[in-house]
Design an enzyme around this catalytic site. Sequence first.
Site, mmCIF file in Angstrom:
data_model
loop_
_atom_site.group_PDB
_atom_site.id
_atom_site.type_symbol
_atom_site.label_atom_id
_atom_site.label_comp_id
_atom_site.label_asym_id
_atom_site.label_seq_id
_atom_site.Cartn_x
_atom_site.Cartn_y
_atom_site.Cartn_z
ATOM 1 N N HIS A 102 0.861 -1.186 0.000
ATOM 2 C CA HIS A 102 0.000 0.000 0.000
ATOM 3 C C HIS A 102 0.897 1.236 0.000
ATOM 4 O O HIS A 102 1.653 1.456 0.938
ATOM 5 C CB HIS A 102 -0.898 0.017 1.231
ATOM 6 C CG HIS A 102 -1.776 -1.191 1.352
ATOM 7 N ND1 HIS A 102 -3.037 -1.266 0.816
ATOM 8 C CD2 HIS A 102 -1.549 -2.410 1.924
ATOM 9 C CE1 HIS A 102 -3.558 -2.459 1.061
ATOM 10 N NE2 HIS A 102 -2.674 -3.176 1.726
ATOM 11 N N LEU A 103 0.788 2.038 -1.067
ATOM 12 C CA LEU A 103 1.611 3.249 -1.179
ATOM 13 C C LEU A 103 0.834 4.518 -0.869
ATOM 14 O O LEU A 103 1.408 5.601 -0.805
ATOM 15 C CB LEU A 103 2.229 3.331 -2.582
ATOM 16 C CG LEU A 103 3.165 2.172 -2.946
ATOM 17 C CD1 LEU A 103 3.804 2.418 -4.312
ATOM 18 C CD2 LEU A 103 4.236 1.962 -1.888
ATOM 19 N N ARG A 104 -0.489 4.405 -0.722
ATOM 20 C CA ARG A 104 -1.374 5.479 -0.224
ATOM 21 C C ARG A 104 -1.602 6.634 -1.196
ATOM 22 O O ARG A 104 -2.582 7.358 -1.055
ATOM 23 C CB ARG A 104 -0.845 6.057 1.104
ATOM 24 C CG ARG A 104 -0.636 5.025 2.209
ATOM 25 C CD ARG A 104 -1.868 4.229 2.513
ATOM 26 N NE ARG A 104 -1.728 3.389 3.707
ATOM 27 C CZ ARG A 104 -2.506 2.362 3.989
ATOM 28 N NH1 ARG A 104 -3.476 2.027 3.156
ATOM 29 N NH2 ARG A 104 -2.330 1.665 5.079
ATOM 30 N N ASN B 28 -6.510 0.726 -2.956
ATOM 31 C CA ASN B 28 -7.302 1.512 -1.995
ATOM 32 C C ASN B 28 -6.723 2.916 -1.846
ATOM 33 O O ASN B 28 -6.248 3.332 -0.795
ATOM 34 C CB ASN B 28 -7.429 0.804 -0.651
ATOM 35 C CG ASN B 28 -6.099 0.383 -0.061
ATOM 36 O OD1 ASN B 28 -5.084 0.322 -0.748
ATOM 37 N ND2 ASN B 28 -6.103 0.080 1.229
ATOM 38 N N HIS C 176 -2.711 -12.573 2.298
ATOM 39 C CA HIS C 176 -2.387 -12.716 3.726
ATOM 40 C C HIS C 176 -3.161 -13.810 4.477
ATOM 41 O O HIS C 176 -3.949 -13.542 5.394
ATOM 42 C CB HIS C 176 -2.536 -11.397 4.458
ATOM 43 C CG HIS C 176 -3.742 -10.561 4.120
ATOM 44 N ND1 HIS C 176 -5.019 -11.071 4.038
ATOM 45 C CD2 HIS C 176 -3.854 -9.235 3.862
ATOM 46 C CE1 HIS C 176 -5.860 -10.093 3.740
ATOM 47 N NE2 HIS C 176 -5.174 -8.969 3.623
ATOM 48 N N ASP D 246 2.397 -6.835 2.843
ATOM 49 C CA ASP D 246 1.198 -6.053 3.161
ATOM 50 C C ASP D 246 1.593 -4.746 3.848
ATOM 51 O O ASP D 246 0.963 -4.313 4.821
ATOM 52 C CB ASP D 246 0.224 -6.855 4.027
ATOM 53 C CG ASP D 246 -1.153 -6.204 4.133
ATOM 54 O OD1 ASP D 246 -1.421 -5.246 3.390
ATOM 55 O OD2 ASP D 246 -1.958 -6.638 4.979
#
Length: 424
Positions: A60-62, A92, A230, A303
């Site tokens: 997740h790099l946001r 996301n 996961h 993750d």
Amino acid sequence: MTTVIQNVKLLNEEGELVVSTIVIENGKIASINGDIPAGATVIDGIGHFASPGFVDVHTHLREPGFEHKETIATGSASAAKGGFTTICAMPNTKPVPDSVENMQLINGLIKESAVIRVLPYGSLTKDISGEVRTNMQELKEQGAVAFSDDGIGIQLASTMYEQMQQAAKLDAVVVAHCEDNSLIYDGVMHEGKRNKELGLPGIPSICESIQIARDVLLAEAAGARYHVCHVSTKESVRAVRDAKAAGIKVTAEVCPHHLLLEEMDIPSDDANWKMNPPLRAADDKDSLHAALLDGTIDCIATDHAPHTAEEKCCGMVGAPFGIVGFETAFPLLYTNFVETGKWTLKQLVDWMSVKAAQIFDLPYGTLEVGASADLVLIDLDKEQTIDAEGFVSKGRNTPFNGWTAKGWPVVTMFEGNIVYQEAE
């Protein structure tokens, strides 16, 4: 441009370390133990282990939308520090990569800021809402590496089935965060012994495994390739193992924290120990180890999920799920499993590079002549204490702060260029 890395140790087919020389030309590996061209730039590897750059299929790099937590620049630099050269970024973000325009926006940000290879996911549904299905063909044409609504389990079986049918026509992989919302019960950690001791609401294991069981049957019916994010419970392992035995096209990943920790390790109501899926029971952890070793679980993924200190400061209830993982993954796993003789170094490298790349048919994760010169030099003898304040990532949210580990990346190269080098 020609670069030669001398005096490094490579793994041979038998898993032994052999002193070698790597010649890199135009971003690719030109030869191993071949002649050294005149005028080449020579790097002394001083006996460090040279591994293929790691491949992380779950990150997740946001950015865009949540740059206060992480950016593509800080996240990719954090990954490079951890030895990763290819990472797959979950959808996301805000906006979600659910349309051609949004995918183009994200691709532009990656091209502008990433220091390593960042491959974006496309979402399965509009705004990852679980309702309106996306046009997967259009998103794949824009470079979507695979498709997921990660962070949210798709609740409607019909939605998942219809997207699996579309994915099967495209030979695309459907990737799922498996969680039945009706079984979460506002939980913040595993429903077991420790949540009761801490007085915190629990998330039962069945919340995860029931969706995996549903999805593998949907994948079979649709003829789709399906990857489980996961995996954390023994029941989930059983569902994946049975599906593979039945010939269903399913793969699965496990995270370092689920291999290293279990519910009773949680010291207090501390949100740096809050992740989803949560840390499970000891027998779940044992099942994950066995599943890696027997091939039920295919690879290891971090993750990586950064959050701000303010979001994580006030206990588990109300805090977001997730911990960071790029910069600690290899040292923690090497120290606790390779150094202890439970795994071989070759197994660890395969799970973090070769097998991860194979899931999505990526031509990365190997050190072979003709391959992209993506590699990491690791000092297997270097021991140091994890200090979250020294992370390159904006996130400091980790339960491993203060742990001591060996086997630290000292140089990471992407397409023949140094993108991380340990400070002298």
